[in-house]
Design an enzyme around this catalytic site. Structure first.
Site, PDB file in Angstrom:
ATOM      1  N   LYS A  58       0.996  -1.324   0.162  1.00 54.32           N
ATOM      2  CA  LYS A  58      -0.095   0.011   0.109  1.00 54.32           C
ATOM      3  C   LYS A  58       0.899   1.151   0.139  1.00 54.32           C
ATOM      4  CE  LYS A  58      -3.611   2.768   1.287  1.00 54.32           C
ATOM      5  NZ  LYS A  58      -4.379   2.826   2.531  1.00 54.32           N
ATOM      6  N   ASP A  91     -13.052   1.020   3.278  1.00 53.41           N
ATOM      7  CA  ASP A  91     -12.145   1.828   4.435  1.00 53.41           C
ATOM      8  C   ASP A  91     -12.736   1.454   5.655  1.00 53.41           C
ATOM      9  OD1 ASP A  91      -9.952   3.285   5.269  1.00 53.41           O
ATOM     10  OD2 ASP A  91     -10.715   5.027   4.267  1.00 53.41           O
TER      11      ASP A  91
HETATM   12  N1  ARG Z   1      -8.676   7.026   4.722  1.00 54.03           N
HETATM   13  C1  ARG Z   1      -9.351   8.160   4.135  1.00 54.03           C
HETATM   14  C2  ARG Z   1      -8.311   9.481   4.351  1.00 54.03           C
HETATM   15  O1  ARG Z   1      -8.104   9.697   5.381  1.00 54.03           O
HETATM   16  C3  ARG Z   1     -10.730   8.324   4.176  1.00 54.03           C
HETATM   17  C4  ARG Z   1     -11.364   9.306   3.500  1.00 54.03           C
HETATM   18  C5  ARG Z   1     -12.801   9.280   3.621  1.00 54.03           C
HETATM   19  N2  ARG Z   1     -13.436  10.173   2.817  1.00 54.03           N
HETATM   20  C6  ARG Z   1     -13.996  10.087   1.679  1.00 54.03           C
HETATM   21  N3  ARG Z   1     -14.783  10.771   1.282  1.00 54.03           N
HETATM   22  N4  ARG Z   1     -14.044   8.803   1.283  1.00 54.03           N
HETATM   23  O2  ARG Z   1      -8.048  10.077   3.290  1.00 54.03           O
END
Ligand code: ARG
Length: 450
Positions: free
Chosen positions: A225, A358
């Site tokens: 990753k 996520d």
């Molecule tokens: N882990 C990601 C970050 O911190 C989460 C993003 C979440 N937001 C979204 N609109 N998908 O960047």
């Protein structure tokens, strides 16, 4: 013989002597496990977008050995039968973007200072089970302390704790001060913490990238990753900004691919997405500010988009209640809506889509809530389900064993009590879960001994 070598030889002799009796014992083949017959009223096997009615899936041990029309199935009177003839049976779902180490039910501004690997381990045991109970029989876990996900994979594979099959990464590889670094602390504080995460996750320059990718592979990761741009849930960086350079990412891809590992790139920003695709990554995670040229590049390279389009609801809802810092909430407001709109454009353009949520940003076990948004933003229910089955299996390099219901694959399957092609939200209430031929959840009563 040099001392080191002779010590090695005696170790090898000892190991050989130890394993010999068990090798002999294995020559007497154990009897094959008796087949279990699963009666599926409706089957979505994920090899096409169609449902088939009245099918029997034959499971022997941990594998599917046959899938055949019920009319052709000869089921012995004393055979084990799982009667899902009133249900819709699908392959076990796959989430290509989880963080099983994390919790989403609280936010502590100085969590980094208090966090230990033990806490991550406890979280992982609970989260892995919640994920499996929700019908997700495989996950790609993309970013945790070294080497949480590798150990979780091993512990689940040993059968010691229940959980999905885990395709494990190490820490997301970040630039100094980037999305994966610990920002906002004094140097003295920071130097005390996370030495391992820093060693295995922070690079500046292609040669450092080469070393860290090799180290991660040495310690057992399945996937690399990398963090191509800034992020939302980090301090002091911007989601739209480029972080790793093209040269650093190209190095990551070359090293990973040479070792048979795929590369997932966290990338919200327009230019970072394109550089990652040009460098040859296998998937773009988030993809929030994807533009037309980015889509064209992804199609040309066959790069998957893994867009966590449920997250915005949670970050701008529940997460505000428990005190997520304003900086993060404000950043979410700059990407959330655009991410969904650009997802719809990517779907329409024919970019390859794999399901990834996520999980960990929102509570584990709610993974299937994302299907609603995937359909709302342009996919058919069958397309969204295939993103979480056959396509996801392709992205995680497990298409030979999971992702469809066919002879030879692991018996990883789920059932729901209404048609998910009519209402994809049905998948939020999975009633039956089998992984590797073993039943982990049965709210239908189908698996009860008769
Ligand atoms: N882990 C990601 C970050 O911190 C989460 C993003 C979440 N937001 C979204 N609109 N998908 O960047």
């Amino acid at each position: 013989m040099p001392r080191k070598l002779s010590a090695l030889c005696s170790l090898l002799f000892a190991l050989a002597a130890f394993s010999l009796p068990s090798a002999l014992a294995q020559t007497a083949k154990p009897a094959p496990p008796p087949p279990t017959y699963i009666k599926a009223g409706h089957l979505f096997d994920a090899t096409s977008d169609q449902l088939r009615d009245d099918v029997v899936v034959v499971v022997e041990g941990e594998r599917i050995t046959r899938v055949l029309p019920a009319a052709q199935a000869v089921i012995p009177a004393d055979a084990a039968v799982i009667d899902l003839s009133k249900a819709w049976v699908l392959p076990g779902l796959i989430d290509c973007h989880t963080h099983l180490e994390g919790r989403a039910d609280k936010y502590d501004p100085i969590n980094d200072v208090k966090y230990t690997p033990f806490l991550g381990g406890f979280n992982g045991v609970v989260n892995a089970n919640l994920t499996l109970q929700a019908g997700f029989t495989s996950v790609r876990d993309v970013g945790s302390q070294p080497f949480f996900a590798v150990d979780l994979r091993r512990t689940i594979d040993e059968g010691f704790i229940p959980g999905p099959r885990v395709v494990a990464s190490g820490p997301g590889i970040s630039i100094t001060g980037g999305h994966g670094d610990m920002n906002g602390f004094a140097p003295a504080v920071e130097n005390m913490m996370y030495p391992a995460e820093r060693d295995y996750g922070i690079v500046d320059g292609p040669e450092q990238m080469r070393h860290v990718v090799r180290e991660q592979i040495k310690y057992g990761v399945d996937v690399i990753k990398i963090l191509a741009t800034g992020g939302v849930l980090s301090q002091g960086d911007k989601p739209g900004a480029e972080q790793l350079t093209y040269e650093e990412m190209k190095m990551a891809v070359d090293e990973a691919h040479r070792a048979g590992r795929k590369v997932a790139a966290h990338a919200h920003g327009t230019e970072g997405i394109k550089n990652a695709v040009r460098a040859g990554v296998d998937s773009i995670e988030h993809g929030s500010l994807l533009d037309q040229e980015g889509m064209d590049l992804m199609k040309a390279h066959g790069t998957y988009l893994v867009a966590d389009i449920y997250n915005d609801d949670y970050i701008l809802g529940k997460a505000i209640d428990f005190g997520l810092p304003k900086e993060m909430v404000d950043k979410e407001k700059t990407v959330g809506r655009l991410q969904r709109e650009n997802f719809a454009k990517a779907v329409a353009a024919g970019v390859k889509i794999a399901f990834g949520t996520d999980a960990g940003v929102y509570p584990h076990g709610d993974n299937a809530k994302q299907f609603h948004y995937m359909v709302k933003f342009g996919m058919t229910p069958a397309g969204a389900i295939r993103a979480a089955t056959s396509s996801a299996a392709d992205l995680i390099d497990r298409a030979a064993t999971v992702g469809t219901l066919e002879a030879g694959k692991y018996a990883d399957l789920i059932a729901v009590t209404a048609n998910p092609l009519d209402r994809v939200e049905t998948l939020e209430h999975v009633a039956f879960v089998m992984k590797g031929g073993k039943v982990y959840k049965d709210e239908t009563g189908a698996a009860k001994p008769r």
